[in-house]
Design a protein around this motif. Structure first.
Motif, PDB file in Angstrom:
ATOM      1  N   ARG A  28       0.851  -1.163   0.171  1.00 38.48           N
ATOM      2  CA  ARG A  28       0.059  -0.073  -0.072  1.00 38.48           C
ATOM      3  C   ARG A  28       0.729   1.308   0.088  1.00 38.48           C
ATOM      4  N   ILE A  29       0.275   2.309  -0.750  1.00 38.73           N
ATOM      5  CA  ILE A  29       1.328   3.434  -0.845  1.00 38.73           C
ATOM      6  C   ILE A  29       0.461   4.648  -0.363  1.00 38.73           C
ATOM      7  N   GLY A  30       0.931   5.347   0.539  1.00 35.78           N
ATOM      8  CA  GLY A  30       0.662   6.714   0.632  1.00 35.78           C
ATOM      9  C   GLY A  30       1.317   7.857  -0.186  1.00 35.78           C
ATOM     10  N   ARG A  31       0.386   8.751  -0.652  1.00 38.52           N
ATOM     11  CA  ARG A  31       1.084   9.715  -1.394  1.00 38.52           C
ATOM     12  C   ARG A  31       0.736  11.265  -1.017  1.00 38.52           C
ATOM     13  N   TRP A  32       1.447  12.059  -0.925  1.00 36.96           N
ATOM     14  CA  TRP A  32       1.118  13.614  -0.689  1.00 36.96           C
ATOM     15  C   TRP A  32       2.100  14.527  -1.052  1.00 36.96           C
ATOM     16  N   GLY A  33       1.679  15.909  -1.209  1.00 37.14           N
ATOM     17  CA  GLY A  33       2.666  16.751  -1.786  1.00 37.14           C
ATOM     18  C   GLY A  33       3.363  17.424  -0.397  1.00 37.14           C
ATOM     19  N   PRO A  34       4.311  18.338  -0.894  1.00 36.33           N
ATOM     20  CA  PRO A  34       4.850  19.062   0.287  1.00 36.33           C
ATOM     21  C   PRO A  34       4.322  20.377   0.880  1.00 36.33           C
ATOM     22  N   ASN A  35       4.791  20.726   1.829  1.00 41.15           N
ATOM     23  CA  ASN A  35       4.118  21.970   2.479  1.00 41.15           C
ATOM     24  C   ASN A  35       4.648  23.344   1.113  1.00 41.15           C
ATOM     25  N   PRO A  36       3.803  24.178   1.214  1.00 41.25           N
ATOM     26  CA  PRO A  36       3.969  24.968   0.018  1.00 41.25           C
ATOM     27  C   PRO A  36       5.397  25.820   0.090  1.00 41.25           C
ATOM     28  N   ASP A  37       6.222  25.940   0.868  1.00 37.33           N
ATOM     29  CA  ASP A  37       7.566  26.361   0.992  1.00 37.33           C
ATOM     30  C   ASP A  37       8.401  25.734   0.252  1.00 37.33           C
ATOM     31  N   LEU A  38       8.171  24.322   0.212  1.00 37.48           N
ATOM     32  CA  LEU A  38       9.016  23.428  -0.703  1.00 37.48           C
ATOM     33  C   LEU A  38       8.491  22.922  -2.034  1.00 37.48           C
ATOM     34  N   GLY A  39       7.305  23.664  -2.615  1.00 34.66           N
ATOM     35  CA  GLY A  39       6.791  23.256  -3.616  1.00 34.66           C
ATOM     36  C   GLY A  39       7.838  23.367  -5.013  1.00 34.66           C
ATOM     37  N   GLU A  40       8.701  24.271  -5.161  1.00 38.92           N
ATOM     38  CA  GLU A  40       9.687  24.294  -6.039  1.00 38.92           C
ATOM     39  C   GLU A  40      10.813  23.119  -6.044  1.00 38.92           C
ATOM     40  N   MET A  41      10.865  22.511  -4.786  1.00 35.76           N
ATOM     41  CA  MET A  41      11.919  21.483  -4.633  1.00 35.76           C
ATOM     42  C   MET A  41      11.418  20.155  -4.657  1.00 35.76           C
ATOM     43  N   VAL A  42      10.233  19.753  -4.267  1.00 38.66           N
ATOM     44  CA  VAL A  42       9.597  18.560  -4.006  1.00 38.66           C
ATOM     45  C   VAL A  42       8.301  18.243  -4.882  1.00 38.66           C
ATOM     46  N   ARG A  43       8.188  17.331  -5.615  1.00 32.25           N
ATOM     47  CA  ARG A  43       7.129  16.878  -6.377  1.00 32.25           C
ATOM     48  C   ARG A  43       6.000  16.338  -5.325  1.00 32.25           C
ATOM     49  N   ARG A  44       6.542  15.342  -4.618  1.00 30.83           N
ATOM     50  CA  ARG A  44       5.617  14.531  -3.504  1.00 30.83           C
ATOM     51  C   ARG A  44       6.712  13.416  -2.661  1.00 30.83           C
ATOM     52  N   PHE A  45       5.827  13.136  -1.681  1.00 27.56           N
ATOM     53  CA  PHE A  45       6.398  12.201  -0.881  1.00 27.56           C
ATOM     54  C   PHE A  45       5.476  10.741  -1.192  1.00 27.56           C
ATOM     55  N   TRP A  46       6.125   9.672  -1.163  1.00 30.41           N
ATOM     56  CA  TRP A  46       5.709   8.542  -1.188  1.00 30.41           C
ATOM     57  C   TRP A  46       5.838   7.465  -0.125  1.00 30.41           C
ATOM     58  N   VAL A  47       5.042   6.704   0.392  1.00 30.86           N
ATOM     59  CA  VAL A  47       5.330   6.060   1.606  1.00 30.86           C
ATOM     60  C   VAL A  47       4.795   4.542   1.509  1.00 30.86           C
ATOM     61  N   PRO A  48       5.480   3.556   0.881  1.00 29.16           N
ATOM     62  CA  PRO A  48       5.132   2.441   0.646  1.00 29.16           C
ATOM     63  C   PRO A  48       5.336   1.562   1.726  1.00 29.16           C
ATOM     64  N   VAL A  49       4.239   0.674   2.251  1.00 35.36           N
ATOM     65  CA  VAL A  49       4.448  -0.452   3.293  1.00 35.36           C
ATOM     66  C   VAL A  49       4.165  -1.766   2.647  1.00 35.36           C
ATOM     67  N   TRP A  50       4.736  -2.792   2.764  1.00 38.87           N
ATOM     68  CA  TRP A  50       4.545  -3.878   2.081  1.00 38.87           C
ATOM     69  C   TRP A  50       4.814  -5.212   2.864  1.00 38.87           C
ATOM     70  N   SER A  51       4.130  -6.365   2.240  1.00 39.65           N
ATOM     71  CA  SER A  51       4.397  -7.636   3.080  1.00 39.65           C
ATOM     72  C   SER A  51       4.388  -8.545   2.020  1.00 39.65           C
ATOM     73  N   VAL A  52       5.288  -9.426   1.632  1.00 39.22           N
ATOM     74  CA  VAL A  52       5.431 -10.363   0.574  1.00 39.22           C
ATOM     75  C   VAL A  52       5.757 -11.589   1.071  1.00 39.22           C
ATOM     76  N   SER A  53       4.943 -12.511   0.925  1.00 38.26           N
ATOM     77  CA  SER A  53       5.224 -13.904   1.194  1.00 38.26           C
ATOM     78  C   SER A  53       6.812 -14.465   1.240  1.00 38.26           C
ATOM     79  N   PRO A  54       7.068 -15.275   2.108  1.00 40.44           N
ATOM     80  CA  PRO A  54       8.246 -15.811   2.247  1.00 40.44           C
ATOM     81  C   PRO A  54       8.602 -16.555   1.050  1.00 40.44           C
ATOM     82  N   GLY A  55       9.843 -16.132   0.578  1.00 45.42           N
ATOM     83  CA  GLY A  55      10.439 -16.867  -0.476  1.00 45.42           C
ATOM     84  C   GLY A  55       9.998 -16.074  -2.103  1.00 45.42           C
ATOM     85  N   ALA A  56       8.858 -15.124  -1.801  1.00 46.13           N
ATOM     86  CA  ALA A  56       8.430 -14.594  -2.991  1.00 46.13           C
ATOM     87  C   ALA A  56       8.873 -13.213  -3.158  1.00 46.13           C
ATOM     88  N   GLU A  57       8.618 -12.597  -4.318  1.00 49.21           N
ATOM     89  CA  GLU A  57       9.157 -11.422  -4.745  1.00 49.21           C
ATOM     90  C   GLU A  57       8.242 -10.674  -5.319  1.00 49.21           C
TER      91      GLU A  57
END
Length: 277
Positions: A28-57
Motif C-alpha cells: 500500500r502506498i501513501g502519497r502527498w505533496g509537500p508544504n507550500p514553501d517546498l513546492g519548487e523542490m519536492v513534487r511529492r512524498f510516497w510511503v509504501p508499506v509492503w508484505s511479501v510472502s516468504p520466498g516470493a518477490e
C-alpha cells in the motif's frame, strides 16, 4: 486522475509511470505533496508499506521521471539520480520506505552537477556525510513505531522536509528547468527539441548544457520518456490500437513505437496491455 491539456482525464503522473501489475497486492502506498514553501523542490512524498510472502518477490518497475529521488527504508537510505532506462525495485519480506520525488531543478541544489548521478545511487551517508546519516536515523526512529499508520508516515516526511529546507531557495536555472520539464510532460504536441528552444528563448546548445547539468539528460530524452509514459497509460485502455497510438505519439510507424517501448520496458506494448485485459 487529472485533466490533460485537452480537458480529458488522465492518470496521476506517478501511476502512468508505474508499470504496475494489476494482480500485485503486496503493498500500500501513501502519497502527498509537500508544504507550500517546498513546492519548487519536492513534487511529492510516497510511503509504501509492503508484505511479501516468504520466498516470493514483488518487482516494482517504473519509467522514471527526469527527477532525482531520496529513499529511506528499514534496510537502506539512498539518493538516486535519474534512471535513463527502467527503474526496478524488488520487494521482499515485510518492509517500508519513505520516498521523496524531487522536482527536476532540485537535484542541482542537493548534489551540484546531476550528470554525475545518472543511472547511479549511493547511501545518504556517502552523498551527504553525517547530515545524511542523521536524517536516516531520525526517519527510522519515527517509522519503526507504526509504519502502517498515516500519522507516523507524515511525521517522518515532516522530518525530511525540515532537512530539505536547508537547501532552499531554488535558483533561476532550477526554476527554468522545472518549467521546461513541466511543459514537455504535459503537452503532447511537443515532439521536437526546437519547440522547447522556441518556447523558452534558448539556443539548442544552451538547452543541451542546462539539461545535462541539472538533469543528467538530453532534451530529446525528455520527449521520448513523455511519449513512453503516455503510451503506458493509453495501453491500459481496452480499445487502443498500436497503429493509432504510434501515430498520435508522433512515431514514424508502429514498428518504431514497438521497438522503443520494448527496449525500455522489456515488454512489447501488447504484453503490457494484456495485463489489463
Amino acid at each position: 486522475m487529472k485533466p490533460d491539456k485537452s480537458g480529458s482525464m488522465r492518470l496521476d503522473d506517478v501511476e502512468r509511470a508505474h508499470l504496475v501489475d494489476p494482480a500485485d497486492a503486496s503493498h500500500r502506498i501513501g502519497r502527498w505533496g509537500p508544504n507550500p514553501d517546498l513546492g519548487e523542490m519536492v513534487r511529492r512524498f510516497w510511503v509504501p508499506v509492503w508484505s511479501v510472502s516468504p520466498g516470493a518477490e514483488a518487482p516494482q518497475r517504473v519509467l522514471q521521471y527526469p527527477v532525482c529521488l531520496l529513499v529511506i527504508s528499514n534496510t537502506y537510505a539512498r539518493f538516486y539520480g535519474v534512471v535513463t532506462g527502467l527503474s526496478e525495485t524488488v520487494l521482499t519480506g515485510d518492509g517500508w520506505a519513505v520516498g521523496v520525488m524531487f522536482t527536476p531543478g532540485a537535484g542541482g541544489l542537493l548534489v551540484g552537477d546531476v550528470a554525475r548521478w545518472t543511472d547511479r545511487s549511493d547511501e545518504l551517508s556517502v552523498v551527504f556525510g553525517e547530515p545524511g546519516a542523521n536524517l536516516a536515523r531520525s526517519v527510522r526512529a519515527v517509522m519503526e513505531r507504526a509504519p502502517e499508520d498515516e500519522d507516523t508516515q507524515r511525521a517522518a516526511t515532516d522530518i525530511v522536509e525540515n532537512w530539505l529546507r536547508g537547501y532552499l531557495p531554488m535558483d533561476e536555472d532550477g526554476r527554468l528547468i522545472n518549467a521546461i520539464v513541466d511543459w514537455v510532460e504535459n503537452d503532447s504536441t511537443v515532439v521536437a527539441v526546437a519547440q522547447i528552444c522556441e518556447r523558452f528563448h534558448v539556443t539548442e546548445r544552451s538547452l543541451q548544457r542546462l539539461t545535462r547539468r541539472r538533469l543528467g539528460l538530453t532534451p530529446k530524452w525528455l520527449i521520448q520518456r513523455r511519449r513512453l509514459q503516455e503510451a503506458a497509460e493509453r495501453l491500459r485502455e481496452p480499445d487502443e490500437t498500436l497503429a493509432d497510438l504510434a501515430a498520435e505519439l508522433s512515431y514514424a510507424d508502429e514498428a518504431h513505437f514497438v521497438r522503443d517501448f520494448k527496449a525500455v520496458t522489456g515488454m512489447t506494448p501488447r504484453e503490457f496491455s494484456s495485463r489489463f485485459a
